[in-house]
Design a protein around this motif. Structure first.
Motif, PDB file in Angstrom:
ATOM      1  N   ALA A  38       1.042  -1.174   0.049  1.00 18.91           N
ATOM      2  CA  ALA A  38       0.094  -0.478  -0.162  1.00 18.91           C
ATOM      3  C   ALA A  38       0.896   1.622   0.268  1.00 18.91           C
ATOM      4  O   ALA A  38       0.716   1.832  -1.080  1.00 18.91           O
ATOM      5  CB  ALA A  38      -1.152  -0.059   1.485  1.00 18.91           C
ATOM      6  N   ASP A  39       2.044   1.274   1.066  1.00 18.75           N
ATOM      7  CA  ASP A  39       2.846   2.597   0.669  1.00 18.75           C
ATOM      8  C   ASP A  39       3.166   2.721  -0.663  1.00 18.75           C
ATOM      9  O   ASP A  39       3.728   3.728  -1.518  1.00 18.75           O
ATOM     10  CB  ASP A  39       3.546   2.654   1.776  1.00 18.75           C
ATOM     11  N   VAL A  40       4.338   1.721  -0.940  1.00 20.10           N
ATOM     12  CA  VAL A  40       4.503   1.480  -2.686  1.00 20.10           C
ATOM     13  C   VAL A  40       3.495   2.353  -3.484  1.00 20.10           C
ATOM     14  O   VAL A  40       3.530   3.021  -4.089  1.00 20.10           O
ATOM     15  CB  VAL A  40       5.210   0.254  -2.656  1.00 20.10           C
ATOM     16  N   ALA A  41       1.915   1.999  -3.322  1.00 21.85           N
ATOM     17  CA  ALA A  41       0.997   2.457  -4.424  1.00 21.85           C
ATOM     18  C   ALA A  41       0.612   3.480  -4.000  1.00 21.85           C
ATOM     19  O   ALA A  41       0.628   4.715  -5.246  1.00 21.85           O
ATOM     20  CB  ALA A  41      -0.351   1.117  -4.432  1.00 21.85           C
ATOM     21  N   ARG A  42       0.790   4.404  -2.781  1.00 19.17           N
ATOM     22  CA  ARG A  42       1.228   5.306  -2.793  1.00 19.17           C
ATOM     23  C   ARG A  42       1.937   6.191  -3.594  1.00 19.17           C
ATOM     24  O   ARG A  42       1.865   7.420  -3.605  1.00 19.17           O
ATOM     25  CB  ARG A  42       0.206   5.579  -1.251  1.00 19.17           C
ATOM     26  N   LEU A  43       3.477   6.178  -3.342  1.00 16.54           N
ATOM     27  CA  LEU A  43       4.719   6.467  -3.424  1.00 16.54           C
ATOM     28  C   LEU A  43       4.240   6.456  -5.327  1.00 16.54           C
ATOM     29  O   LEU A  43       4.816   7.013  -5.558  1.00 16.54           O
ATOM     30  CB  LEU A  43       5.414   5.769  -2.952  1.00 16.54           C
ATOM     31  N   ARG A  44       3.669   5.763  -5.344  1.00 17.92           N
ATOM     32  CA  ARG A  44       4.000   5.566  -7.082  1.00 17.92           C
ATOM     33  C   ARG A  44       2.551   6.445  -7.582  1.00 17.92           C
ATOM     34  O   ARG A  44       2.847   7.136  -8.530  1.00 17.92           O
ATOM     35  CB  ARG A  44       3.445   4.106  -8.096  1.00 17.92           C
ATOM     36  N   GLN A  45       2.049   6.685  -6.669  1.00 17.20           N
ATOM     37  CA  GLN A  45       0.526   8.043  -6.725  1.00 17.20           C
ATOM     38  C   GLN A  45       1.323   9.548  -6.716  1.00 17.20           C
ATOM     39  O   GLN A  45       0.952   9.968  -8.103  1.00 17.20           O
ATOM     40  CB  GLN A  45      -0.363   7.671  -6.106  1.00 17.20           C
ATOM     41  N   ILE A  46       1.642   9.436  -5.773  1.00 15.58           N
ATOM     42  CA  ILE A  46       2.345  11.159  -5.679  1.00 15.58           C
ATOM     43  C   ILE A  46       3.402  10.958  -6.321  1.00 15.58           C
ATOM     44  O   ILE A  46       3.111  11.755  -7.253  1.00 15.58           O
ATOM     45  CB  ILE A  46       3.153  10.547  -3.798  1.00 15.58           C
ATOM     46  N   GLN A  47       4.358  10.007  -7.065  1.00 16.09           N
ATOM     47  CA  GLN A  47       5.200  10.392  -7.951  1.00 16.09           C
ATOM     48  C   GLN A  47       3.842  10.498  -9.846  1.00 16.09           C
ATOM     49  O   GLN A  47       5.118  11.781 -10.327  1.00 16.09           O
ATOM     50  CB  GLN A  47       6.447   9.166  -8.618  1.00 16.09           C
ATOM     51  N   ARG A  48       3.487   9.717  -9.554  1.00 13.47           N
ATOM     52  CA  ARG A  48       2.485  10.054 -10.904  1.00 13.47           C
ATOM     53  C   ARG A  48       1.871  11.351 -10.829  1.00 13.47           C
ATOM     54  O   ARG A  48       2.110  12.546 -12.039  1.00 13.47           O
ATOM     55  CB  ARG A  48       1.415   8.964 -11.206  1.00 13.47           C
ATOM     56  N   LEU A  49       1.481  11.948  -9.600  1.00 17.13           N
ATOM     57  CA  LEU A  49       0.657  13.690  -9.729  1.00 17.13           C
ATOM     58  C   LEU A  49       1.656  14.385 -10.121  1.00 17.13           C
ATOM     59  O   LEU A  49       1.603  15.002 -10.435  1.00 17.13           O
ATOM     60  CB  LEU A  49       0.157  13.522  -7.895  1.00 17.13           C
ATOM     61  N   ILE A  50       3.080  14.089  -9.444  1.00 15.20           N
ATOM     62  CA  ILE A  50       3.860  14.813  -9.386  1.00 15.20           C
ATOM     63  C   ILE A  50       5.028  15.010 -10.524  1.00 15.20           C
ATOM     64  O   ILE A  50       4.860  16.138 -11.376  1.00 15.20           O
ATOM     65  CB  ILE A  50       4.980  15.067  -8.572  1.00 15.20           C
ATOM     66  N   GLN A  51       5.017  14.156 -10.744  1.00 17.70           N
ATOM     67  CA  GLN A  51       6.474  14.217 -11.944  1.00 17.70           C
ATOM     68  C   GLN A  51       4.692  14.106 -13.808  1.00 17.70           C
ATOM     69  O   GLN A  51       5.469  15.184 -14.390  1.00 17.70           O
ATOM     70  CB  GLN A  51       6.759  12.707 -12.337  1.00 17.70           C
ATOM     71  N   ASP A  52       4.239  13.738 -13.791  1.00 13.02           N
ATOM     72  CA  ASP A  52       3.348  13.433 -14.955  1.00 13.02           C
ATOM     73  C   ASP A  52       2.210  14.694 -15.104  1.00 13.02           C
ATOM     74  O   ASP A  52       2.026  14.994 -16.179  1.00 13.02           O
ATOM     75  CB  ASP A  52       2.514  11.829 -14.964  1.00 13.02           C
TER      76      ASP A  52
END
Length: 94
Positions: A33-47
């Motif tokens: 769940a942490d990894v999924a959340r980190l990927r979501q943060i990454q997607r929001l910021i970068q993409d």
């Protein structure tokens, strides 16, 4: 795993976006769940170009929506249970 700098991970933990557990040696242990959340943060910021404050707002709003949906589902079940008990009794009394 997510290609983020350790400082970013520590900052996200500090602001409460992720809460990894710790080993006995105090090493951060990230759940799926942490990894999924980190990927979501990454997607929001970068993409999507959202800043960290915006990403935090979006994530917290998504959490609230999920909680509200679960509460609505619980209430629907409760209402259906009430209907199942009361409506047949009313129909028999008519």
């Amino acid at each position: 795993m997510v290609g983020m700098h350790a400082q970013s991970l520590r900052h996200y933990e500090r602001v409460g976006l992720v809460r990894p557990s710790r080993s006995q040696g105090r090493v951060r242990l990230y759940s799926q769940a942490d990894v999924a959340r980190l990927r979501q943060i990454q997607r929001l910021i970068q993409d999507l170009g959202v800043n960290l404050a915006g990403a935090e707002v979006i994530i917290r709003m998504n959490e609230r929506i999920r909680l509200m949906e679960a509460e609505m589902e619980r209430l629907r079940g409760e209402l259906q249970g009430y209907r199942d008990r009361v409506l047949p009794a009313v129909a028999e009394g008519e």
